[in-house]
Design a protein around this motif. Structure first.
Motif, PDB file in Angstrom:
ATOM      1  N   ARG A   1       0.848  -1.188   0.000  1.00 40.12           N
ATOM      2  CA  ARG A   1       0.000   0.000   0.000  1.00 40.12           C
ATOM      3  C   ARG A   1       0.886   1.243   0.000  1.00 40.12           C
ATOM      4  O   ARG A   1       1.974   1.245   0.577  1.00 40.12           O
ATOM      5  CB  ARG A   1      -0.926   0.041   1.224  1.00 40.12           C
ATOM      6  CG  ARG A   1      -2.077  -0.953   1.172  1.00 40.12           C
ATOM      7  CD  ARG A   1      -3.115  -0.543   0.139  1.00 40.12           C
ATOM      8  NE  ARG A   1      -4.273  -1.424   0.122  1.00 40.12           N
ATOM      9  CZ  ARG A   1      -4.393  -2.512  -0.601  1.00 40.12           C
ATOM     10  NH1 ARG A   1      -3.368  -2.889  -1.376  1.00 40.12           N
ATOM     11  NH2 ARG A   1      -5.478  -3.250  -0.581  1.00 40.12           N
ATOM     12  N   ILE A   2       0.395   2.303  -0.647  1.00 39.45           N
ATOM     13  CA  ILE A   2       1.075   3.589  -0.646  1.00 39.45           C
ATOM     14  C   ILE A   2       0.295   4.538   0.258  1.00 39.45           C
ATOM     15  O   ILE A   2      -0.916   4.713   0.080  1.00 39.45           O
ATOM     16  CB  ILE A   2       1.173   4.195  -2.053  1.00 39.45           C
ATOM     17  CG1 ILE A   2       1.747   3.179  -3.056  1.00 39.45           C
ATOM     18  CG2 ILE A   2       2.010   5.476  -2.030  1.00 39.45           C
ATOM     19  CD1 ILE A   2       3.157   2.770  -2.786  1.00 39.45           C
ATOM     20  N   HIS A   3       0.980   5.153   1.222  1.00 39.47           N
ATOM     21  CA  HIS A   3       0.323   6.084   2.133  1.00 39.47           C
ATOM     22  C   HIS A   3       0.931   7.479   1.968  1.00 39.47           C
ATOM     23  O   HIS A   3       2.156   7.648   2.073  1.00 39.47           O
ATOM     24  CB  HIS A   3       0.487   5.627   3.585  1.00 39.47           C
ATOM     25  CG  HIS A   3      -0.063   4.260   3.850  1.00 39.47           C
ATOM     26  ND1 HIS A   3      -1.423   3.990   3.832  1.00 39.47           N
ATOM     27  CD2 HIS A   3       0.561   3.082   4.130  1.00 39.47           C
ATOM     28  CE1 HIS A   3      -1.614   2.702   4.098  1.00 39.47           C
ATOM     29  NE2 HIS A   3      -0.433   2.139   4.275  1.00 39.47           N
ATOM     30  N   ARG A   4       0.072   8.434   1.684  1.00 38.27           N
ATOM     31  CA  ARG A   4       0.491   9.845   1.648  1.00 38.27           C
ATOM     32  C   ARG A   4       0.290  10.419   3.038  1.00 38.27           C
ATOM     33  O   ARG A   4      -0.833  10.454   3.547  1.00 38.27           O
ATOM     34  CB  ARG A   4      -0.325  10.630   0.625  1.00 38.27           C
ATOM     35  CG  ARG A   4       0.030  12.114   0.552  1.00 38.27           C
ATOM     36  CD  ARG A   4      -0.899  12.865  -0.403  1.00 38.27           C
ATOM     37  NE  ARG A   4      -0.536  14.269  -0.482  1.00 38.27           N
ATOM     38  CZ  ARG A   4      -0.986  15.219   0.352  1.00 38.27           C
ATOM     39  NH1 ARG A   4      -1.823  14.886   1.348  1.00 38.27           N
ATOM     40  NH2 ARG A   4      -0.607  16.474   0.215  1.00 38.27           N
ATOM     41  N   ILE A   5       1.367  10.872   3.669  1.00 38.14           N
ATOM     42  CA  ILE A   5       1.308  11.383   5.032  1.00 38.14           C
ATOM     43  C   ILE A   5       1.474  12.900   4.991  1.00 38.14           C
ATOM     44  O   ILE A   5       2.582  13.407   4.733  1.00 38.14           O
ATOM     45  CB  ILE A   5       2.412  10.766   5.917  1.00 38.14           C
ATOM     46  CG1 ILE A   5       2.429   9.238   5.788  1.00 38.14           C
ATOM     47  CG2 ILE A   5       2.221  11.197   7.363  1.00 38.14           C
ATOM     48  CD1 ILE A   5       1.144   8.573   6.205  1.00 38.14           C
ATOM     49  N   PRO A   6       0.410  13.667   5.194  1.00 38.97           N
ATOM     50  CA  PRO A   6       0.515  15.133   5.113  1.00 38.97           C
ATOM     51  C   PRO A   6       1.360  15.703   6.249  1.00 38.97           C
ATOM     52  O   PRO A   6       1.393  15.142   7.357  1.00 38.97           O
ATOM     53  CB  PRO A   6      -0.938  15.602   5.212  1.00 38.97           C
ATOM     54  CG  PRO A   6      -1.648  14.502   5.919  1.00 38.97           C
ATOM     55  CD  PRO A   6      -0.965  13.236   5.509  1.00 38.97           C
ATOM     56  N   LEU A   7       2.037  16.796   5.950  1.00 39.84           N
ATOM     57  CA  LEU A   7       2.773  17.477   6.997  1.00 39.84           C
ATOM     58  C   LEU A   7       1.789  18.015   8.025  1.00 39.84           C
ATOM     59  O   LEU A   7       0.705  18.500   7.664  1.00 39.84           O
ATOM     60  CB  LEU A   7       3.598  18.625   6.421  1.00 39.84           C
ATOM     61  CG  LEU A   7       5.025  18.285   5.959  1.00 39.84           C
ATOM     62  CD1 LEU A   7       5.013  17.237   4.857  1.00 39.84           C
ATOM     63  CD2 LEU A   7       5.749  19.539   5.504  1.00 39.84           C
ATOM     64  N   THR A   8       2.131  17.932   9.266  1.00 37.34           N
ATOM     65  CA  THR A   8       1.261  18.430  10.325  1.00 37.34           C
ATOM     66  C   THR A   8       0.979  19.914  10.105  1.00 37.34           C
ATOM     67  O   THR A   8       1.912  20.725  10.020  1.00 37.34           O
ATOM     68  CB  THR A   8       1.904  18.218  11.703  1.00 37.34           C
ATOM     69  OG1 THR A   8       2.176  16.828  11.882  1.00 37.34           O
ATOM     70  CG2 THR A   8       0.976  18.693  12.815  1.00 37.34           C
TER      71      THR A   8
END
Length: 316
Positions: free
Chosen positions: A101-108
């Motif tokens: 799976r590919i997860h896009r983790i947004p900057l806080t």
């Protein structure tokens, strides 16, 4: 356990180990820049091979060795980076990798920028060879190294389960029975592949309608999808790495006392199924239609279904 759906970079930093280990590898965001494409492909191929051959792991782009967050490029040309990575990961090794799976983790505090995590699962098709240099890799002591011969042979000889994967779901409109009844008959076609090294002596797919309505029923029996149904595959064993299709005839009924035409036009939107492939010794995780890594197959299938619905409706 990381909640990938709501995770931000602060959440990730609190969840990951203080340094790289057998399940975590950190890479700079600069590898995702266009000027670093050749290096990126080499790194991706080695790391994906290593994690797939070592029970799974996570490759993070946008995090330095010192756990400093570096915003990544968000697109490659006109393509979202998440879709691009999904394609590259699958093609980076032999056999093509499916379980990831590919997860896009947004900057806080900044959803417009992000880092990316490639979560590689334990692959039933291991060992996987890196396409970049034709070597097999594995993880040991927090490092990616060429896999010794005995490790590759153990992966090849281990007793595995017969694991199936649903590659694609198609909907074919076969008959429209008129606006007075509001009935459409379709054929749902599941494309299935045995991704393991063991034959599926008996197999099928558990199908659940997730929309919680009675618009759809099984055409051959008239049963509504008010609970999970098991559709059995062919009695012929599905051999390792072989593909097949499972066809399920459905009937959609649009209820609208003022006339079914408008309801029929929207009927396709009520399509919502969850699929769980099963064999004699393995039960897969449920996958909702639309949860594949790149989403492209879903979009194409649903657009085609809408086109077919429109083609059988009477024109004003």
């Amino acid at each position: 356990m990381i909640d990938w759906a709501t995770c931000t970079t602060d959440d990730l930093l609190q969840s990951i180990p203080p340094a790289e280990d057998d399940r975590w590898e950190f890479k700079s965001a600069t590898l995702l820049e266009a000027s670093s494409k050749n290096e990126f492909l080499k790194v991706l191929s080695k790391q994906v091979s290593a994690f797939a051959n070592s029970g799974g792991g996570n490759l993070v782009f946008g995090l330095s060795d010192r756990k400093s967050v570096e915003p990544c490029e968000q697109t490659v040309g006109n393509q979202p980076m998440k879709d691009y990575l999904a394609t590259m990961v699958e093609q980076s090794v032999e056999y093509p990798l499916r379980h990831f799976r590919i997860h896009r983790i947004p900057l806080t505090g900044d959803n417009t920028n992000s880092i990316f995590v490639i979560a590689v699962e334990d692959s039933p098709a291991a060992p996987h060879q890196a396409k970049s240099d034709k070597h097999y890799y594995y993880r040991i002591d927090g490092h990616t190294k060429p896999a010794p011969h005995f490790h590759v042979e153990l992966l090849r000889q281990r007793e595995t389960r017969a694991v199936l994967e649903i590659l694609l779901v198609e909907y074919h409109v076969e008959k429209f029975l008129g606006t007075e009844t509001g009935i459409v008959e379709i054929l749902m076609v599941l494309h299935i592949r045995n991704v393991s090294f063991q034959s599926a002596a008996s197999w099928g797919v558990l199908v659940e309608h997730t929309k919680q309505d009675d618009c759809w029923e099984i055409r051959t029996t008239g049963e509504h999808f008010d609970e999970t149904r098991c559709f059995l595959g062919s009695p012929t064993p599905l051999l390792p790495q072989a593909s097949t299709k499972l066809c399920i005839p459905l009937r959609g009924r649009a209820y609208d006392q003022s006339g079914a035409l408008q309801a029929i036009n929207k009927l396709w939107k009520s399509v919502g199924f969850s699929f769980r492939p099963v064999t004699q010794n393995h039960v897969g995780q449920p996958v909702r239609f639309g949860d594949w890594p790149d989403g492209i197959k879903t979009t194409v299938a649903m657009n085609e279904f809408e086109r077919q619905i429109s083609s059988v409706l009477p024109q004003d």
